[in-house]
Design a protein around this motif. Structure first.
Motif, short mmCIF file in Angstrom:
data_model
loop_
_atom_site.label_atom_id
_atom_site.label_comp_id
_atom_site.label_asym_id
_atom_site.label_seq_id
_atom_site.Cartn_x
_atom_site.Cartn_y
_atom_site.Cartn_z
N VAL A 19 0.84 -1.13 0.09
CA VAL A 19 0.17 -0.03 -0.03
C VAL A 19 0.79 1.29 0.16
CG1 VAL A 19 -1.51 1.09 1.30
CG2 VAL A 19 -1.99 -1.18 1.13
N GLY A 20 1.87 1.24 0.73
CA GLY A 20 3.01 2.39 0.94
C GLY A 20 3.39 2.64 -0.46
N THR A 21 3.92 1.64 -1.08
CA THR A 21 4.35 1.96 -2.72
C THR A 21 3.35 2.68 -3.25
OG1 THR A 21 5.74 0.24 -2.43
CG2 THR A 21 5.36 0.70 -4.67
N GLN A 22 2.17 2.32 -3.42
CA GLN A 22 1.20 3.12 -4.40
C GLN A 22 0.94 4.49 -3.85
OE1 GLN A 22 -0.23 2.27 -7.34
NE2 GLN A 22 -0.91 4.49 -7.07
N LEU A 23 0.98 4.55 -2.41
CA LEU A 23 0.70 6.11 -1.97
C LEU A 23 1.91 6.85 -2.26
CD1 LEU A 23 -0.61 5.19 1.79
CD2 LEU A 23 -1.93 6.07 -0.36
N MET A 24 3.17 6.21 -2.28
CA MET A 24 4.20 7.39 -2.71
C MET A 24 4.12 7.83 -3.95
SD MET A 24 6.37 7.68 -0.45
CE MET A 24 7.76 8.12 -1.42
N GLN A 25 3.33 7.09 -5.02
CA GLN A 25 2.90 7.67 -6.29
C GLN A 25 2.16 8.66 -6.30
OE1 GLN A 25 4.53 6.21 -8.71
NE2 GLN A 25 5.66 4.90 -7.34
N ASP A 26 1.09 8.84 -5.30
CA ASP A 26 0.10 9.86 -5.17
C ASP A 26 0.69 11.07 -4.19
OD1 ASP A 26 -1.54 8.29 -6.58
OD2 ASP A 26 -2.37 7.45 -4.98
N PHE A 27 1.92 10.70 -3.40
CA PHE A 27 2.22 11.79 -2.26
C PHE A 27 2.43 13.21 -2.92
CE2 PHE A 27 6.62 12.87 0.07
CZ PHE A 27 5.91 13.41 0.76
N GLY A 28 1.72 14.00 -2.54
CA GLY A 28 1.98 15.29 -2.65
C GLY A 28 1.37 15.94 -4.14
N GLN A 29 0.74 14.92 -4.89
CA GLN A 29 -0.18 14.97 -6.09
C GLN A 29 -1.62 15.08 -5.93
OE1 GLN A 29 1.96 15.52 -8.68
NE2 GLN A 29 3.63 15.11 -7.17
N VAL A 30 -2.33 14.75 -4.93
CA VAL A 30 -3.72 14.64 -4.80
C VAL A 30 -4.37 15.66 -4.01
CG1 VAL A 30 -3.55 12.41 -4.87
CG2 VAL A 30 -3.44 13.46 -2.64
N GLN A 31 -5.54 16.04 -4.27
CA GLN A 31 -6.58 17.13 -3.62
C GLN A 31 -7.06 16.31 -2.22
OE1 GLN A 31 -6.56 20.38 -4.65
NE2 GLN A 31 -4.78 19.78 -6.01
N THR A 90 -2.47 15.77 6.03
CA THR A 90 -2.22 16.99 5.59
C THR A 90 -1.00 17.18 5.08
OG1 THR A 90 -3.78 18.03 7.17
CG2 THR A 90 -2.28 19.60 6.31
N ASN A 91 -0.09 16.54 5.93
CA ASN A 91 1.58 16.31 5.34
C ASN A 91 1.44 15.69 3.95
OD1 ASN A 91 2.41 17.41 7.83
ND2 ASN A 91 3.55 15.75 8.43
N PHE A 92 0.77 14.62 3.67
CA PHE A 92 0.74 13.86 2.62
C PHE A 92 0.31 14.81 1.40
CE2 PHE A 92 -1.71 11.15 -0.34
CZ PHE A 92 -0.79 10.33 -0.80
N THR A 93 -0.60 15.58 1.65
CA THR A 93 -1.07 16.37 0.53
C THR A 93 -0.17 17.48 0.32
OG1 THR A 93 -2.47 17.80 1.84
CG2 THR A 93 -3.74 15.90 1.00
N ARG A 94 0.46 18.04 1.23
CA ARG A 94 1.46 19.26 0.90
C ARG A 94 2.87 18.67 0.66
NH1 ARG A 94 -2.30 22.87 0.18
NH2 ARG A 94 -3.68 23.20 2.11
N GLY A 95 3.24 17.59 0.52
CA GLY A 95 4.56 17.07 0.07
C GLY A 95 5.25 16.90 1.29
#
Length: 268
Positions: A19-31, A90-95
């Protein structure tokens, strides 16, 4: 470690890594959207929640599931997984590269195994805490599979103490440590488990923020002090979506008297 606990540990590692591998693809890129309680949620949170719930259902038939993003009432099953699919949205969305996937395994409503994976830092924490369960569990707390223990140091201006954004009232004249604010409840407490910080406060954590770290901190020798009501054991049928459990974590019992005087102004 017997076959059951090996299975539990392998499952937690395999699932959170995938799951973490996929989340890294979205890290800082999602609304992100704002939920009713003011916290944020993204499609990544919801995807991760579904993936972990499906994996649990496939590997642990009959186990209950309690999750921030879906099933928020404790089903009262003897065994139950508690999921925070993305702690630190919040950290995830802001990079900002501090966010985690947190799992706790409860027996009769109380966590006895905790696993927290922090993908952007390539850090993983796990631990076992039998408490009063009567079960024979492995022992210890681990960081990237190496044993960890809380610090034996005395507070000083060269030591750290973590706060959340709602616990800044403790910053008063004479506070004995430097302050850090990381924005992730589980990681806040886990830095105490590793000895990096001497303590931490979270003013409004939910059970899914706590379940994994609750085990690891105590297995590492730390003290978990509930400032309002005890989170565990969970109560069957109780909806935990709107219940917070203000918490102080410190590295050893002797420090309670050092930090407790600064809690008087804390609004909980």
């Amino acid at each position: 470690m017997n076959d059951f606990w090996t299975t539990v540990l392998d499952f937690a590692q395999t699932t959170t890594t995938r799951v973490g591998t996929q989340l890294m693809q979205d890290f800082g890129q999602v609304q992100a959207l704002q939920k009713a309680d003011g916290s944020l949620v993204t499609q990544a949170d919801k995807w991760a929640d579904r993936e972990i719930r499906d994996a649990i259902a496939s590997n642990f038939s009959g186990y209950g599931i309690l999750s921030e993003e879906s099933d928020q009432s404790f089903p009262g099953t003897e065994w139950c997984w508690v999921i925070d699919p993305l702690d630190g949205t919040t950290n995830f969305t802001r990079g900002i590269p501090i966010w985690s996937i947190s799992l706790g395994l409860l027996y009769q409503g109380t966590p006895i195994f905790g696993y927290v994976h922090v993908p952007p830092l390539n850090q993983t924490f796990h631990g076992f805490w039998e408490g009063s369960s009567g079960l024979a569990t492995p022992s210890g707390a681990f960081f990237n599979h190496h044993p960890i223990h809380t610090s034996a140091d005395a507070p000083s201006n060269n030591h750290f103490f973590n706060l959340c954004s709602r616990s800044t009232a403790v910053i008063q004249k004479g506070f004995p440590c430097k302050i850090r604010m990381l924005g992730v409840a589980s990681y806040n407490f886990l830095t105490v488990a590793t000895g990096a910080t001497l303590g931490g406060i979270e003013a409004t954590p939910k059970v899914w923020d706590l379940a994994g770290a609750w085990v690891i901190v105590q297995a590492a020798g730390g003290v978990w002090s509930s400032l309002k009501s005890e989170p565990f054991p969970l109560l069957p049928g109780q909806d935990y979506s709107d219940r917070s459990f203000p918490t102080l974590v410190i590295s050893r019992p002797e420090l309670l008297s050092t930090f407790e005087p600064f809690l008087k102004e804390l609004k909980i």
